[in-house]
Design a protein around this motif. Sequence first.
Motif, PDB file in Angstrom:
ATOM      1  N   THR B  25      13.899   9.591   0.495  1.00 56.94           N
ATOM      2  CA  THR B  25      13.809   9.215  -0.857  1.00 56.94           C
ATOM      3  C   THR B  25      14.468  10.320  -1.840  1.00 56.94           C
ATOM      4  N   TYR B  44       7.714   5.195  -1.594  1.00 54.61           N
ATOM      5  CA  TYR B  44       8.528   5.019  -0.629  1.00 54.61           C
ATOM      6  C   TYR B  44       7.980   5.634   0.919  1.00 54.61           C
ATOM      7  N   ILE B 151      14.924   2.588   2.877  1.00 57.57           N
ATOM      8  CA  ILE B 151      14.956   2.907   1.469  1.00 57.57           C
ATOM      9  C   ILE B 151      16.058   3.265   0.416  1.00 57.57           C
TER      10      ILE B 151
END
Lengths: 455, 464
Positions: B25, B44, B151
Motif C-alpha cells: 500500500t 488494505y 491494491i
Amino acid sequence: MSNQTDTTSQPMLKSAVQQKVQASLSRRHRQERLFKFTGLTAVMISLALVAMLFINIFSKGLPAFWQTSITLDIYFDPAIIQISEKPVQRADESSNEFRERFLAWQGELGMINFNRLISDSLMQVLPDADQHRRQILRVVTSGERFALRDMVKDDPSIIGQTKRLNLLTDANIDVWLKGNIDRSLPDHQQQLSPVVQKWADDLYASGIIKNRFSFALFMNPDSRSSLASAGLAGAFMGSLFMMLIVMFLAVPMGVAAAIYLEEFAPKNKITDLVEVNINNLAAVPSIVFGLLGAAVFIGWFNLPISAPMVGGLVLSLMTLPTVIIATRSTLKAIPPSIRQAALGLGASKMQTIFHHVLPLAFPGILTASILGVAQALGEAAPLLLIGMKSFVATVPTSPFEQSTALPVQIFLWQGNELRNFFEARTSAAIIVLLTMMISLNGIAIWLRKKFEQRW
Amino acid sequence: MSNLTLMIVLLALLAIAYQLGLVRTRQVAGQNPAQRMHSRPHHYGVLVGLWAVLPAFFIFLLWSWGSPWAIDQLLIAQLPESITSDNQELRVALRRIGNLASNFGVVSEAADWELQAAAFLAETRQLSSGLMLALMAAVSAAGLLYGYRRISPLQRARNQIEKVVKAALVLCSTVAILTTIGIVLSMVGESLRFFSFVSPMDFFFGTTWNPRFSTSGVAEGSLTGSQGSFGMLPLLAGTFLIAAIAMVVAIPLGLLAAIYLSEYASPKLRATAKPIIEVLAGIPTIVYGFFALVTVGPFLSDLGDFFGLDIRATSALTAGVVMGIMIIPFISSLSDDIITQVPKSLRDGSLGLGATKSETIRKVVLPAALPGIVGAILLAASRAIGETMIVVLAAGNSPSLTANPFEAVSTMTVTIVNQLTGDNDFSSPQSLVAFALGLTLFVITLLLNVVALVIVRKYREQYE
C-alpha cells in the motif's frame, strides 16, 4: 329558620361522615401496620433463608478442610524396595527404546509392597500392633502407598533413608476422631474395630495423629478405593476447561450477535422472530440443552463422551442467550448522541460501533460475560446427560479427555455410601464452588461499580 | 499435521499477508502522489490477509466435514461383498479397520482383507490430508496474490472489510436460531423413533410408569414382547405437584417481599436486602438439592413425626419447599420491577383521596401491576417445572400417581436423567423416551414463557 337548620344540620351531617371515618381509622391503621409487618416478615424470612443456607453449608463443610493425618518416620527399607537402578536415557538408544525400559522399571516398582513400609513404621508407634497385624493397615488410607511409590519413582536415592511424613489416615478414623459417628453404637455397627478405635484415640492423644489442613482435597482427583484422599482437582480442571470454552465461544458469539441485532438488524418480522426466539431460549430448562448435546454432539457428531469439550459446547449454547440479552441491554444504554456524533464526523457505521460504542459498552459486556460464565460453572443437569457423571480418577490435561465438573462431583459425592465422611466433604466441595461463583459475581459487581456511567 | 498447528500456520500467514499488504500500500501510495488512497493502509493490509486466509479456511472446514464420509465410501467399495451386505457387521468392520489404520491395538488377529483395507485407509487418509494441504496452500497463495495485486487507490478496502465483518456478525446471530432448530429437530427425531415403539396414546395418557431395562445386543424385535409401560401421567403429576408446592412457598414470600422493598423499605434496607435475596438465584441448583436432602428433608420428617404425620425425608414436599426458596428471587425481583413501573400519579391520586398506604397498594397498585405479576409468576413456574437437580436429589424418585405431598414422587426431569444415565442401549425405547419427555417439557415451558413474555410486554407498553 331555614338558615338556622342548615347551619345546624350541616355540621351534624359532616360529623356523621367524620365519625364514621374516625371510627374506622383505628381499624384501618391497624390493617396498615399489619400489612407493613407482613411485608417486613416476608423480607426477613427470605433473608433468614439465605443465612440458614449458608450457615448450614459452611458449618458442615468447613471442618472437612482439615483432615486427620498421622506423622510417621518411614524407613525406605532397601530390603523391601528391591529394584534395579532407575534407567537413564543413553546416547545410543532411541526414545522409544528408553520408554520401554522405563516402563519395565515402573512395572518393577509396581510389584513392591509399599504397604510394608507403612505397617513397619506403624509398629514403632503402636506397641500392641503385633497381635493385630491385619488391622494395622486400616489406620492409614490405602492411597498413601502410591504416594510413597511416587516418591521413590521421582528420586530413588531416598531408598535407605528415613523420612518423616504426614500420611492421611483412613476416612473412618477421620470420622471417628471428629465425632461424626455415634461412639456409643455397638461394635458390629461401627466401621472400625475396637482395636483400631483405641489406636486412633491413643495416637490422637499423643499428637501423632493431628488434624491438619487437607491439601489432598485440592490436589487429588476423585478416588473410590482410598476415600480419604478423594479430591477435587479433576473436577476443578474439568470445570476450568468448560469455563474457558464458554469464555472463548459463547462470549464472542453472543457479543457479535447482540451487536448485529441491536445496531444493524432491520426492524422486520425476521428480527422479531429472532428476538422472541432468544428470549425463549434463555428460559428453556437446562436439561433440554443436555438432551440436545446427547443427541447432536454425541449421537450425530460422534464427539467423545464425558469430555469437557462437549460439556463446554453445551454450556456455551446454554449461556449464549444470557450473554446476548445482557449485551444488548448494555448497548441500548449507550446514548444515541455518541453514535450521532461519530456518524456526523464521517465515521462509517462499523467504525462508529467498534471505535466508540463498544469501548463504552465494554464494562457492561465484561460483566455480562462473567455472569454467563458463572451460570455455566454452577450447572450440573445437562452435564449428567452427556456422560460427565462417570467416575474419573485422573486429572484431565486436555478438554478431550474424560472428566467431571465441580457441580457433578458434588452430585457424585453426596451419593457416596460413607455418608459420615462424605457429607462434610460434599459441603466442602460446595464451599469451593460457591467461593468461585461468589468471587466471579463479586468481580462482576466491582467492575460494574467501577465503570458505571450515568448518561 | 494436527489441526491446531494448521490453525497457527494460518494465523501466521494472516500476519505475513497483512505486512505484505501494508508495504504494498505504501508503495502504491508513493507511486501515485496525486491520488489519495481510499482507505487507511491497515485496511488494505487486513484485506490482503483475509484473501490469503479465509478461502483456505473454508476449504479446511469443507474438507474436514466431507472427507471422512468420502473416504468411508471408498473403503466400503474395497470391502468384500459378504461384509458390506450387513449393516451391523459393516460398522464393526469399519471400526476395526479404523483402529488398525491408526495403529491402535485390535483384540483378535486381523484377517488379510482387514489388513489390506487398513493399509488402504491409512494411505487414503494420508493422501486426503496431503491433498487438502496442497489445495489450501494453492488457494492461499492465489488469494494472497490476488489481494496483493488488487491494491490501488480506487479500491474501497474499508467497505469490503466491513462487509466481511457484518457477514460474521450475521453468522453469529444465527447460532441462537440454529440452537432452537437443533433442539426441535433432535427432540422430534428421537421422539418419533420412540413413538415407533410405543404409541403416543399410551405415552401421553398412560397412568403407569415402569419402563424396565433393556440391554444392548437384544434384537429390536424381541423388545416388543417384554416392554415396560411408558405412561407419562405419573411424571407429569409429580412435576406439577412439586411446582405447585414451590409456588405456594414462593409467591407469598416473593410478592410480599417485593411490595415491602419497593413501597415501604428505606433506601438503605432496600440496597442491602435486595442483592442478598438475589443471591438465592445465583446459587447452583445442586447446592439446593444437597440442602434439601441433608437438612430440609430430615427436618420436615421430624416435624411430621411431631404432628403425627408420616412425611418421608425425600418427598414432593421437601423438593417443593426448597425449590420454592430457589424461586423467591425470580418472583421478587420481577415483581419489584413491575411495581416500581406503576406510575406515581396513580399512587398520589389514591393517597390524596385519603386512602392509607396499604389500601393504595392493595386496591390501586397491585391491580394495575397484576398482569405483569402474573407474567412473573408464569416465568417462575416454568423455571420450577424445568428444574432438575433439586428433584433428582430430594423428590424420592418414585413414579406414582399421587396428590399426597408427603410421599415420594418422580418428575419428568428426574426421569430424563435416569433413563439417559442408566445402562440402557441408546437406541432402545428406554433411552429414547427421555427425548419424548424432553420434547413435552420443552413445549410446556415454551408455552408458559411465550404467554408470560406477551403479558409482560403488553404491560410494559401500557405504561411507557
